[in-house]
Design a protein around this motif. Structure first.
Motif, short mmCIF file in Angstrom:
data_model
loop_
_atom_site.label_atom_id
_atom_site.label_comp_id
_atom_site.label_asym_id
_atom_site.label_seq_id
_atom_site.Cartn_x
_atom_site.Cartn_y
_atom_site.Cartn_z
N THR A 84 52.26 104.50 187.09
CA THR A 84 50.92 104.97 186.76
C THR A 84 50.87 106.46 187.03
O THR A 84 51.57 106.98 187.91
N MET A 85 50.07 107.15 186.25
CA MET A 85 49.87 108.58 186.42
C MET A 85 48.39 108.82 186.66
O MET A 85 47.55 108.29 185.94
N THR A 86 48.09 109.57 187.70
CA THR A 86 46.71 109.97 187.97
C THR A 86 46.69 111.48 188.17
O THR A 86 47.67 112.07 188.61
N GLN A 87 45.58 112.08 187.83
CA GLN A 87 45.43 113.52 188.01
C GLN A 87 43.96 113.82 188.27
O GLN A 87 43.08 113.28 187.59
N VAL A 88 43.72 114.64 189.26
CA VAL A 88 42.37 115.14 189.54
C VAL A 88 42.47 116.65 189.49
O VAL A 88 43.40 117.24 190.06
N SER A 89 41.53 117.29 188.81
CA SER A 89 41.57 118.73 188.71
C SER A 89 40.18 119.32 188.87
O SER A 89 39.18 118.70 188.51
N ILE A 90 40.14 120.49 189.44
CA ILE A 90 38.89 121.23 189.64
C ILE A 90 39.10 122.62 189.08
O ILE A 90 40.13 123.24 189.29
N GLY A 183 49.58 118.74 189.50
CA GLY A 183 48.61 117.81 190.05
C GLY A 183 48.76 116.39 189.54
O GLY A 183 48.11 115.48 190.04
N GLN A 184 49.62 116.16 188.54
CA GLN A 184 49.85 114.79 188.09
C GLN A 184 50.66 114.07 189.15
O GLN A 184 51.70 114.54 189.59
N LYS A 185 50.15 112.91 189.56
CA LYS A 185 50.84 112.09 190.56
C LYS A 185 51.26 110.79 189.92
O LYS A 185 50.50 110.19 189.15
N TYR A 186 52.47 110.36 190.22
CA TYR A 186 53.03 109.16 189.63
C TYR A 186 53.39 108.17 190.71
O TYR A 186 53.93 108.53 191.75
N LYS A 187 53.07 106.92 190.44
CA LYS A 187 53.42 105.85 191.37
C LYS A 187 54.27 104.84 190.61
O LYS A 187 53.86 104.30 189.59
N PHE A 188 55.49 104.60 191.11
CA PHE A 188 56.43 103.69 190.49
C PHE A 188 56.36 102.30 191.12
O PHE A 188 56.26 102.17 192.34
N THR A 189 56.41 101.28 190.27
CA THR A 189 56.46 99.90 190.75
C THR A 189 57.65 99.22 190.08
O THR A 189 57.69 99.12 188.85
N PRO A 190 58.66 98.79 190.87
CA PRO A 190 59.83 98.14 190.26
C PRO A 190 59.46 96.78 189.67
O PRO A 190 58.51 96.14 190.12
N LEU A 191 60.25 96.34 188.68
CA LEU A 191 60.04 95.01 188.10
C LEU A 191 60.46 93.93 189.07
O LEU A 191 61.29 94.04 189.87
#
Length: 191
Positions: A84-90, A183-191
């Motif tokens: 998943t990719m999330t980003q918060v920016s100001i 600022g893009q953050k990625y969270k990896f989840t293995p199968l």
């Protein structure tokens, strides 16, 4: 008797989830095909150790913004997980957009860095925009972006791996002033 009911429920849940995960994998494959047909991003499929692909990332903001997308992660052609990719920016930003994004990993070290937990691009990360509709600021400070006339005729000049990763985006729609990887953050989840 309770074990049978629990087992039946678990099997039922797996049958419900499998078609959804298969459908998501199909979206990832469809997006990969777009990048395979889009100029210089196609050549990365030949020599990349792996890649993460996000079929659709939605982004929007008015002063404060955010973005979110879900994708698939591949190692040597085999899916090894999701991300998943999330980003918060100001800051100064206005509008909304949707785009597909692919991150190529040059070698195992780069893939391991991405999949090791929560990964975030540095402030000097850059992406190459593949469609003419993409903002010229699709890369962060000091980088260059080449734009093309369409999804299947991208032109990129001198772009290669940076710290073992290369990023390309295809604009899908919308209009937004501001587009960056910082600022893009990625969270990896293995199968």
């Amino acid at each position: 008797m309770k074990a049978i009911n629990v087992r039946t429920i678990l099997v039922g849940l797996l049958l419900l989830v499998f078609p959804l995960s298969q459908a998501w994998a199909d979206k990832c494959q469809d997006a990969a095909q777009l990048f395979k047909n889009a100029g210089d991003s196609a050549r990365f499929f030949e020599n990349a150790y792996g890649y993460a692909i996000f079929p659709s990332i939605g982004k929007g903001g008015i002063g404060v913004g955010g973005a979110y997308g879900k994708g698939c992660v591949y190692e040597q052609g085999r899916q090894i997980g999701t991300a998943t990719m999330t980003q918060v920016s100001i800051g100064f930003q206005l509008g909304g957009e949707a785009y597909a994004q692919i991150i190529f990993f040059q070698d195992k070290r780069a893939l391991d860095e991405f999949t090791s937990g929560n990964f975030e691009f540095s402030a000097n990360a850059q992406a190459v925009a593949i469609t003419a509709g993409a903002s010229a600021s699709a890369s962060t400070a000091g980088s260059s972006t080449s734009l093309s006339g369409g999804k299947k005729d991208a032109v990129t000049k001198g772009f290669g791996y940076n710290k073992g990763m290369a990023v390309f985006v295809i604009a899908k729609g919308g209009l937004m002033y501001e587009a960056s990887l910082a600022g893009q953050k990625y969270k990896f989840t293995p199968l």
